[in-house]
Design an enzyme around this catalytic site. Sequence first.
Site, PDB file in Angstrom:
ATOM      1  N   TRP A   1      29.695  54.617  46.061  1.00  0.00           N
ATOM      2  CA  TRP A   1      30.047  55.920  46.650  1.00  0.00           C
ATOM      3  C   TRP A   1      30.575  56.846  45.561  1.00  0.00           C
ATOM      4  O   TRP A   1      30.202  58.019  45.471  1.00  0.00           O
ATOM      5  CB  TRP A   1      31.092  55.715  47.746  1.00  0.00           C
ATOM      6  CG  TRP A   1      31.449  56.945  48.520  1.00  0.00           C
ATOM      7  CD1 TRP A   1      30.876  57.391  49.678  1.00  0.00           C
ATOM      8  CD2 TRP A   1      32.476  57.901  48.174  1.00  0.00           C
ATOM      9  NE1 TRP A   1      31.481  58.561  50.087  1.00  0.00           N
ATOM     10  CE2 TRP A   1      32.462  58.900  49.180  1.00  0.00           C
ATOM     11  CE3 TRP A   1      33.397  58.005  47.125  1.00  0.00           C
ATOM     12  CZ2 TRP A   1      33.338  59.980  49.162  1.00  0.00           C
ATOM     13  CZ3 TRP A   1      34.265  59.089  47.106  1.00  0.00           C
ATOM     14  CH2 TRP A   1      34.220  60.065  48.123  1.00  0.00           C
TER      15      TRP A   1
ATOM     16  N   ASP B   1      32.237  47.091  51.829  1.00  0.00           N
ATOM     17  CA  ASP B   1      31.564  47.137  50.526  1.00  0.00           C
ATOM     18  C   ASP B   1      30.901  48.491  50.286  1.00  0.00           C
ATOM     19  O   ASP B   1      30.426  49.140  51.228  1.00  0.00           O
ATOM     20  CB  ASP B   1      30.513  46.009  50.461  1.00  0.00           C
ATOM     21  CG  ASP B   1      30.047  45.759  49.034  1.00  0.00           C
ATOM     22  OD1 ASP B   1      30.791  46.098  48.090  1.00  0.00           O
ATOM     23  OD2 ASP B   1      28.929  45.229  48.862  1.00  0.00           O
TER      24      ASP B   1
ATOM     25  N   ILE C   1      27.545  36.928  52.366  1.00  0.00           N
ATOM     26  CA  ILE C   1      28.906  36.668  52.854  1.00  0.00           C
ATOM     27  C   ILE C   1      29.940  36.863  51.740  1.00  0.00           C
ATOM     28  O   ILE C   1      31.097  37.199  52.007  1.00  0.00           O
ATOM     29  CB  ILE C   1      28.995  35.222  53.421  1.00  0.00           C
ATOM     30  CG1 ILE C   1      28.071  35.068  54.637  1.00  0.00           C
ATOM     31  CG2 ILE C   1      30.408  34.818  53.769  1.00  0.00           C
ATOM     32  CD1 ILE C   1      28.572  35.697  55.908  1.00  0.00           C
TER      33      ILE C   1
ATOM     34  N   GLU D   1      37.170  36.466  43.735  1.00  0.00           N
ATOM     35  CA  GLU D   1      36.247  36.734  42.619  1.00  0.00           C
ATOM     36  C   GLU D   1      36.423  38.144  42.045  1.00  0.00           C
ATOM     37  O   GLU D   1      35.957  38.424  40.939  1.00  0.00           O
ATOM     38  CB  GLU D   1      34.792  36.556  43.085  1.00  0.00           C
ATOM     39  CG  GLU D   1      34.390  35.110  43.349  1.00  0.00           C
ATOM     40  CD  GLU D   1      35.020  34.522  44.615  1.00  0.00           C
ATOM     41  OE1 GLU D   1      35.290  35.290  45.573  1.00  0.00           O
ATOM     42  OE2 GLU D   1      35.270  33.300  44.648  1.00  0.00           O
ATOM     43  N   ASN D   2      37.078  39.027  42.789  1.00  0.00           N
ATOM     44  CA  ASN D   2      37.251  40.399  42.297  1.00  0.00           C
ATOM     45  C   ASN D   2      38.165  40.485  41.065  1.00  0.00           C
ATOM     46  O   ASN D   2      38.188  41.502  40.365  1.00  0.00           O
ATOM     47  CB  ASN D   2      37.752  41.334  43.398  1.00  0.00           C
ATOM     48  CG  ASN D   2      36.699  41.660  44.450  1.00  0.00           C
ATOM     49  OD1 ASN D   2      37.014  41.885  45.613  1.00  0.00           O
ATOM     50  ND2 ASN D   2      35.429  41.704  44.042  1.00  0.00           N
TER      51      ASN D   2
ATOM     52  N   ARG E   1      36.562  41.601  37.743  1.00  0.00           N
ATOM     53  CA  ARG E   1      36.169  42.989  37.440  1.00  0.00           C
ATOM     54  C   ARG E   1      36.939  43.489  36.217  1.00  0.00           C
ATOM     55  O   ARG E   1      37.926  42.872  35.817  1.00  0.00           O
ATOM     56  CB  ARG E   1      36.455  43.865  38.659  1.00  0.00           C
ATOM     57  CG  ARG E   1      35.528  43.498  39.801  1.00  0.00           C
ATOM     58  CD  ARG E   1      35.557  44.513  40.888  1.00  0.00           C
ATOM     59  NE  ARG E   1      34.578  44.154  41.901  1.00  0.00           N
ATOM     60  CZ  ARG E   1      34.188  44.954  42.868  1.00  0.00           C
ATOM     61  NH1 ARG E   1      34.709  46.154  42.986  1.00  0.00           N
ATOM     62  NH2 ARG E   1      33.288  44.549  43.741  1.00  0.00           N
TER      63      ARG E   1
ATOM     64  N   HIS F   1      37.489  53.613  45.856  1.00  0.00           N
ATOM     65  CA  HIS F   1      38.433  52.734  46.560  1.00  0.00           C
ATOM     66  C   HIS F   1      39.457  53.563  47.342  1.00  0.00           C
ATOM     67  O   HIS F   1      39.841  53.196  48.452  1.00  0.00           O
ATOM     68  CB  HIS F   1      39.136  51.808  45.565  1.00  0.00           C
ATOM     69  CG  HIS F   1      38.202  50.843  44.888  1.00  0.00           C
ATOM     70  ND1 HIS F   1      37.292  50.078  45.584  1.00  0.00           N
ATOM     71  CD2 HIS F   1      38.016  50.535  43.578  1.00  0.00           C
ATOM     72  CE1 HIS F   1      36.607  49.329  44.733  1.00  0.00           C
ATOM     73  NE2 HIS F   1      37.014  49.594  43.510  1.00  0.00           N
TER      74      HIS F   1
HETATM   75  C1  IPE Z   1      33.057  41.567  48.714  1.00  0.00           C
HETATM   76  O1  IPE Z   1      32.433  42.593  48.023  1.00  0.00           O
HETATM   77  C2  IPE Z   1      34.548  41.656  48.567  1.00  0.00           C
HETATM   78  C3  IPE Z   1      35.201  42.796  49.207  1.00  0.00           C
HETATM   79  C4  IPE Z   1      34.634  43.718  49.932  1.00  0.00           C
HETATM   80  C5  IPE Z   1      36.633  42.864  49.025  1.00  0.00           C
HETATM   81  P1  IPE Z   1      31.901  42.402  46.522  1.00  0.00           P
HETATM   82  O2  IPE Z   1      31.347  43.704  46.116  1.00  0.00           O
HETATM   83  O3  IPE Z   1      32.964  41.829  45.663  1.00  0.00           O
HETATM   84  O4  IPE Z   1      30.748  41.310  46.710  1.00  0.00           O
HETATM   85  P2  IPE Z   1      29.526  40.966  45.754  1.00  0.00           P
HETATM   86  O5  IPE Z   1      30.088  40.783  44.386  1.00  0.00           O
HETATM   87  O6  IPE Z   1      28.580  42.122  45.793  1.00  0.00           O
HETATM   88  O7  IPE Z   1      28.915  39.742  46.338  1.00  0.00           O
HETATM   89  C1  IPE Z   2      34.173  46.995  47.879  1.00  0.00           C
HETATM   90  O1  IPE Z   2      33.512  47.991  47.191  1.00  0.00           O
HETATM   91  C2  IPE Z   2      35.657  46.999  47.610  1.00  0.00           C
HETATM   92  C3  IPE Z   2      36.124  45.882  46.762  1.00  0.00           C
HETATM   93  C4  IPE Z   2      35.420  44.869  46.372  1.00  0.00           C
HETATM   94  C5  IPE Z   2      37.517  45.938  46.360  1.00  0.00           C
HETATM   95  P1  IPE Z   2      32.869  47.711  45.763  1.00  0.00           P
HETATM   96  O2  IPE Z   2      33.859  48.065  44.715  1.00  0.00           O
HETATM   97  O3  IPE Z   2      32.354  46.316  45.699  1.00  0.00           O
HETATM   98  O4  IPE Z   2      31.680  48.745  45.754  1.00  0.00           O
HETATM   99  P2  IPE Z   2      30.227  48.525  45.130  1.00  0.00           P
HETATM  100  O5  IPE Z   2      29.647  47.321  45.791  1.00  0.00           O
HETATM  101  O6  IPE Z   2      30.412  48.337  43.657  1.00  0.00           O
HETATM  102  O7  IPE Z   2      29.513  49.784  45.471  1.00  0.00           O
HETATM  103 MG    MG Z   3      30.542  45.503  46.117  1.00  0.00          MG
END
Ligand code: IPE
Ligand code: IPE
Ligand code: MG
Length: 240
Positions: free
Chosen positions: A22, A17, A185, A64-65, A68, A34
Site C-alpha cells: 500500500w 497483509d 497461512i 518470522e517478522n 525484516r 503500517h
Molecule cells: C503475515 O504476513 C503476518 C502478519 C500479517 C502479521 P507476512 O507478510 O509476514 O507473510 P508472508 O511473509 O508474506 O508469508
Molecule cells: C502486513 O503487511 C503487516 C505485517 C506483517 C506487520 P506487510 O508489511 O506484510 O505488507 P506487504 O505484504 O509487504 O505488502
Molecule cells: Mg506481507
Amino acid sequence: MTSPSAAMPHHIAIVMDGNGRWAKRRLMPRIAGHRQGVESLRRCIRACAERGVGVLTVFAFSSENWNRPEEEVSGLMELMGKALTREVPELRKGGIRLHFVGDRGGLSERMQRGLAQAEADTADNGRMVLNVCFNYGGRWDIAQAASKLVARGEPITEAALDRAMALAHVADPDLLIRTGGEQRISNFLLWQCAYSELYFSDRLWPDFDEAALDEALASYAARERRFGQTSEQVARVAAG
Ligand code: IPE
Ligand code: IPE
Ligand code: MG
C-alpha cells in the site's frame, strides 16, 4: 466446533497483509503503510462490534517478522507502543476486551508491561473480545502448549492441548480472512483453523473497508460447514 454454520461468524480471524505494498504504491516508506493499517484495524474493530461479532483475532506481528530490516521492526514496535496509549481508552469505552497472544518473553520489558496494562484496563469489558497476535506463530503455540502439558506430567491429548493453547479463552475461528492477495497461512492459527472457512481478499489491508468486510461475511453466510458430515446430515440437523 461441531455445530453447523450460523449466518454470522462468532469468531473472525484476520491476517492483515498488504501494508507495505500500500505504501510502496504511494512512494511512501513501509511504516506509513503500517500506520494506515492501524487506522484500518480501528475501523474493522468498530464494524465487527456493530455486527455482533463475538471475537476478532488479528495477526499484527509474526515470529518470522523479526527477519525484516531492523528499521521496519523497530518502527513496528514503536507503532505498537503508540497504539497502546492512543487506542486503549477508546477500546475500553467501546466495551472491547483486549488479549495479547504470542511469545511475550521475546519482547522488551516495557512492551510487556504495556500489554499487561492494556489487558487489565479492558478486563471488565464484555461486548467483544479482541485478540492481537503479536510475536505469534502457530508452531510456537503448539510447542508451548505441549511443553506445558509435559511440565505438568499430563498426557498429550487433543482436549488437553486445546486447553493449553494461547487462544483457549475463545472458540475456534469460524472465518479466517487474509487480505493482500496471498493465499497462505504464514504460520497463523495452525491448530485453531482446522475447520475455519477461508476467505482471501485482493484488497491491501489499509483498503479493507466495511464494504469489503460485508463481502467476506456474505461469502461466509453462503457456505455450508460440514465438519466431516454429508450435506444431507447437515440439512437434517438444520431443519431440527
Ligand atoms: C503475515 O504476513 C503476518 C502478519 C500479517 C502479521 P507476512 O507478510 O509476514 O507473510 P508472508 O511473509 O508474506 O508469508
Ligand atoms: C502486513 O503487511 C503487516 C505485517 C506483517 C506487520 P506487510 O508489511 O506484510 O505488507 P506487504 O505484504 O509487504 O505488502
Ligand atoms: Mg506481507
